[in-house]
Scaffold this motif. Structure first.
Motif, PDB file in Angstrom:
ATOM      1  N   GLN A 188       0.792  -1.227   0.000  1.00 34.18           N
ATOM      2  CA  GLN A 188       0.000   0.000   0.000  1.00 34.18           C
ATOM      3  C   GLN A 188       0.826   1.280   0.000  1.00 34.18           C
ATOM      4  O   GLN A 188       0.273   2.379  -0.059  1.00 34.18           O
ATOM      5  N   ASP A 189       2.144   1.153   0.067  1.00 35.83           N
ATOM      6  CA  ASP A 189       3.003   2.320  -0.041  1.00 35.83           C
ATOM      7  C   ASP A 189       4.419   1.840  -0.342  1.00 35.83           C
ATOM      8  O   ASP A 189       4.697   0.644  -0.401  1.00 35.83           O
TER       9      ASP A 189
ATOM     10  N   VAL B 156      -3.301  -1.036   6.265  1.00 39.77           N
ATOM     11  CA  VAL B 156      -3.516   0.373   6.580  1.00 39.77           C
ATOM     12  C   VAL B 156      -4.463   0.455   7.763  1.00 39.77           C
ATOM     13  O   VAL B 156      -5.575  -0.084   7.717  1.00 39.77           O
TER      14      VAL B 156
ATOM     15  N   GLU C 168     -10.009   3.739  -4.490  1.00 38.02           N
ATOM     16  CA  GLU C 168      -8.594   3.682  -4.129  1.00 38.02           C
ATOM     17  C   GLU C 168      -7.766   3.644  -5.412  1.00 38.02           C
ATOM     18  O   GLU C 168      -8.221   3.162  -6.449  1.00 38.02           O
TER      19      GLU C 168
ATOM     20  N   VAL D 136     -11.034  -3.481  -2.727  1.00 38.03           N
ATOM     21  CA  VAL D 136     -10.597  -2.856  -1.483  1.00 38.03           C
ATOM     22  C   VAL D 136     -11.386  -3.515  -0.358  1.00 38.03           C
ATOM     23  O   VAL D 136     -12.600  -3.706  -0.465  1.00 38.03           O
TER      24      VAL D 136
ATOM     25  N   ARG E 110      -5.538  -3.987  -0.019  1.00 43.65           N
ATOM     26  CA  ARG E 110      -5.777  -4.007  -1.461  1.00 43.65           C
ATOM     27  C   ARG E 110      -5.638  -5.440  -1.942  1.00 43.65           C
ATOM     28  O   ARG E 110      -4.659  -6.130  -1.614  1.00 43.65           O
TER      29      ARG E 110
ATOM     30  N   ALA F 123       1.691  -2.251  -6.528  1.00 43.87           N
ATOM     31  CA  ALA F 123       1.002  -2.938  -5.434  1.00 43.87           C
ATOM     32  C   ALA F 123       1.195  -4.449  -5.474  1.00 43.87           C
ATOM     33  O   ALA F 123       1.428  -5.083  -4.438  1.00 43.87           O
TER      34      ALA F 123
END
Length: 385
Positions: A151-152, A159, A186, A192, A338, A359
């Protein structure tokens, strides 16, 4: 669907778009309205084109686990723990749900090919340790979609969406604010999903709307707005700058992907002045989406332990404002992921592939923090959807 005979709910959504004199490009009764973009259908006839009024009975969209299924889940947790494997390796083969598993696989089909969403209810978070509750979430989730996305850039997989007013930056950021958020998708993930560990004292319902219904109403009344949404000149910042469409029509499937913060900036992260601003037609198109989505939305009063699975390509979601209470059980805490299903996943337009690759395909570390972490572990994106 046509503008006439659309029924009271859809008519309520159409009136502000067609009849509002404040919309500068509103279609007039005898005007020469532009046609739809090439290849886009006049109507999407699919189960995903729904309105909130279609779900008068919550059993239509909420799977409530009975006592036998709850026992089955708990047995699967104990069975998996006996294997000595890390939690991120859980899958249907090692998380056996002899009865419930088939129902979850049918829900997966519904998320990907049916109405586009489902809620699974009946797990009591208080009866599980946090590690085991997360394992329940991952195990059940693996029957819906087995691929889990980063997610990052740090590789955080979970998250934690919680209110945090410790700094001005966190208090204004969408992830930690208590304020309402408009409809959006998203930026990556076919699905999601989130687990509700606890709910707020007031507010915080799950609110969703069908992008297919939004499209059908616009196609019938304002095809010029569809043309605007399908143009490749929308100036996104995610956080890199990219011009692309808001909607795509690919392999007989409509895909909508946008967020206002990525196009307009936000209170926490104002849009950089050197980036292009939205045109009047683009602002009108965003407002049209919001107006129709709110007129046709479905509100779900979330309970602790609920697991939501939303088709991120065909269903919009938003958040109402909420107020946390003093006790830990009255503080809103969602754990979001995700997801993608290799077999049922939709073809992704080239303009979105980079986010999907980041991702799901790109190699890198993966962190599974079971509790909210400081910002240096979990950076906040500057231009989130």
């Amino acid at each position: 669907m046509s503008a006439t005979g659309a029924g009271p709910v859809l008519a309520a959504a159409i009136v502000p778009i067609v009849g509002n004199a404040g919309l500068g490009h509103a279609a007039q009764a005898n005007a020469d309205v532009p046609s739809l973009p090439p290849g886009f259908p006049a109507q999407l006839s699919a189960e995903m084109a729904w309105t909130g009024s279609d779900f008068r009975n919550q059993l239509d969209h909420i799977l409530v686990l009975d006592s036998a299924e709850q026992v089955e889940v708990r047995a699967a947790v104990e069975s998996y723990k006996s294997l000595g494997l890390d939690g991120d390796l859980v899958e249907p083969a090692n998380f056996p749900l002899p009865t419930l598993g088939a129902r979850l696989q049918e829900l997966s089909r519904n998320v990907h090919q049916g109405r586009g969403f489902c809620v699974i209810r009946g797990i009591d978070p208080a009866s599980y340790a946090i590690e085991d509750l997360t394992l329940v979430y991952l195990g059940v989730q693996s029957y819906i979609a087995e691929q889990r996305g980063r997610q990052d850039k740090r590789g955080n997989m979970l998250v934690h969406i919680v209110a945090d007013n410790s700094t001005k930056q966190t208090a204004e950021h969408h992830r930690h604010s208590t304020k309402a958020i408009t409809f959006h998708n998203e930026e990556a993930g076919d699905v999601v999903s989130w687990l509700t560990r606890s709910t707020a004292a007031a507010g915080g319902k799950c609110i969703i709307a069908s992008a297919y219904t939004v499209y059908n109403i616009l196609a019938a009344t304002r095809p010029d707005v569809i043309r605007t949404l399908a143009r490749s000149d929308w100036p996104f910042a995610l956080p890199r700058f990219q011009c692309r469409p808001v909607i795509f029509y690919k392999d007989s499937k409509l895909i909508m992907n946008f967020g206002r913060a990525a196009l307009l900036g936000s209170e926490a992260h104002p849009r950089a002045k050197h980036l292009p601003s939205l045109t009047h037609r683009q602002m009108e198109a965003l407002d049209a989406i919001e107006t129709i989505a709110r007129a046709t939305e479905l509100e779900i009063r979330t309970q602790a332990g609920d697991m939501h699975f939303i088709n991120n390509l065909s269903v919009l979601h938003r958040r109402e404002g909420f107020v946390d209470g003093k006790s830990s059980t009255e503080k809103r805490h969602l754990v979001r992921m995700r997801l993608r299903n290799a077999e049922q996943g939709w073809p992704i337009p080239p303009e979105l592939e980079a986010e999907w690759d980041n991702a799901f395909k790109n190699q890198g570390v993966k962190h599974w923090h079971l509790e909210p972490m400081p910002l240096y572990f979990f950076p906040m994106r500057r231009q989130p959807n």
